[in-house]
Design an enzyme around this catalytic site. Structure first.
Site, mmCIF file in Angstrom:
data_model
loop_
_atom_site.group_PDB
_atom_site.id
_atom_site.type_symbol
_atom_site.label_atom_id
_atom_site.label_comp_id
_atom_site.label_asym_id
_atom_site.label_seq_id
_atom_site.Cartn_x
_atom_site.Cartn_y
_atom_site.Cartn_z
ATOM 1 N N SER A 28 16.875 -12.328 -68.380
ATOM 2 C CA SER A 28 15.703 -11.829 -67.656
ATOM 3 C C SER A 28 14.392 -12.047 -68.392
ATOM 4 C CB SER A 28 15.873 -10.330 -67.362
ATOM 5 O OG SER A 28 16.083 -9.603 -68.558
ATOM 6 N N GLY A 65 20.150 -10.668 -66.424
ATOM 7 C CA GLY A 65 21.432 -10.011 -66.659
ATOM 8 C C GLY A 65 22.452 -10.868 -67.379
ATOM 9 N N ASN A 94 21.419 -9.031 -73.667
ATOM 10 C CA ASN A 94 22.286 -8.215 -72.822
ATOM 11 C C ASN A 94 23.618 -7.903 -73.502
ATOM 12 O OD1 ASN A 94 20.656 -7.821 -70.401
ATOM 13 N ND2 ASN A 94 20.845 -10.031 -70.128
ATOM 14 N N ASP A 175 9.984 -0.161 -68.203
ATOM 15 C CA ASP A 175 11.302 -0.040 -68.833
ATOM 16 C C ASP A 175 11.254 -0.281 -70.341
ATOM 17 O OD1 ASP A 175 11.045 -2.812 -69.068
ATOM 18 O OD2 ASP A 175 12.593 -3.275 -67.602
ATOM 19 N N HIS A 178 10.885 -5.485 -70.690
ATOM 20 C CA HIS A 178 10.474 -6.752 -70.069
ATOM 21 C C HIS A 178 8.956 -6.910 -70.057
ATOM 22 C CE1 HIS A 178 14.495 -5.977 -68.276
ATOM 23 N NE2 HIS A 178 14.631 -7.278 -68.505
#
Length: 199
Positions: A28, A65, A94, A175, A178
């Site tokens: 991502s 992801g 991830n 979050d 990102h």
């Protein structure tokens, strides 16, 4: 005859130069999370490299992801489809956020590198760092994987761009993981600076 041969060499050289391709294999952080793909830094990288005198076609093979295992499974078809001159591996975040064993991540990255090199493509590995969700010992062991692999496999290791972005809250999504669209042009310029000597 000599002029014709010289002209032919120029045409061939130009064709080779214009066909230089870079595949970005990432998650991502490169796929344009919560933004249009046009805004993501890989889509801006070609122009940033052009400003540095490099003509490179950038292919964004990133999926939000993705783990190193996902990247490894997708890699053969991407190599076959695009036949890139170089591949930038931006994977592992991830895996780390899910607490995957470092040995698994190491094996996946090494297999990716071997697969890319078997296709006579250059490998560029990006350092990945993760938050200390699973303790300092795990995060340090995870981070150390990348320089160790780069050294063992004799591939260039470039810095993790997020380290420069995360210190600017206005560039980060809520979050905390990102970068926002506003950060993407800076990331593209930063990546161009890192990649230009290698391409």
């Amino acid at each position: 005859m000599t002029r014709l041969l010289s002209l032919l060499l120029v045409v061939l050289f130009s064709a080779n130069a214009s066909s230089n391709t870079l595949l970005v294999l990432g998650d991502s952080l490169s796929a344009g999370y919560n933004m249009s793909i046009e805004q993501a830094w890989p889509n801006l990288l070609g122009d940033a490299l052009k400003n540095k005198g490099k003509s490179v076609t950038v292919i964004n093979g990133s999926i939000s992801g993705d783990t190193t295992g996902n990247g490894l499974s997708r890699l053969p078809s991407l190599l076959k489809q695009h036949n890139p001159d170089s591949v930038l591996i931006e994977l592992g975040a991830n895996d780390g956020l899910r607490g995957f064993p470092p040995q698994l991540v190491e094996n996946n990255l090494k297999t990716m590198i071997d697969t890319i090199q078997a296709q006579n493509s250059q490998v560029i590995l990006m350092q990945i760092r993760i938050p200390p969700n699973y303790g300092k010992r795990y995060s340090e062991a995870f981070s150390q994987l990348y320089p160790t692999i780069a050294s063992e496999k004799s591939v260039p290791l470039i810095p993790f761009f997020l380290e420069q972005v995360i210190v600017k809250p206005e560039w980060m999504m809520q979050d905390g993981l990102h970068p926002k669209p506003d950060a993407q042009p800076w990331i593209a310029d930063f990546m161009a600076e890192q990649l230009e000597p290698l391409l």
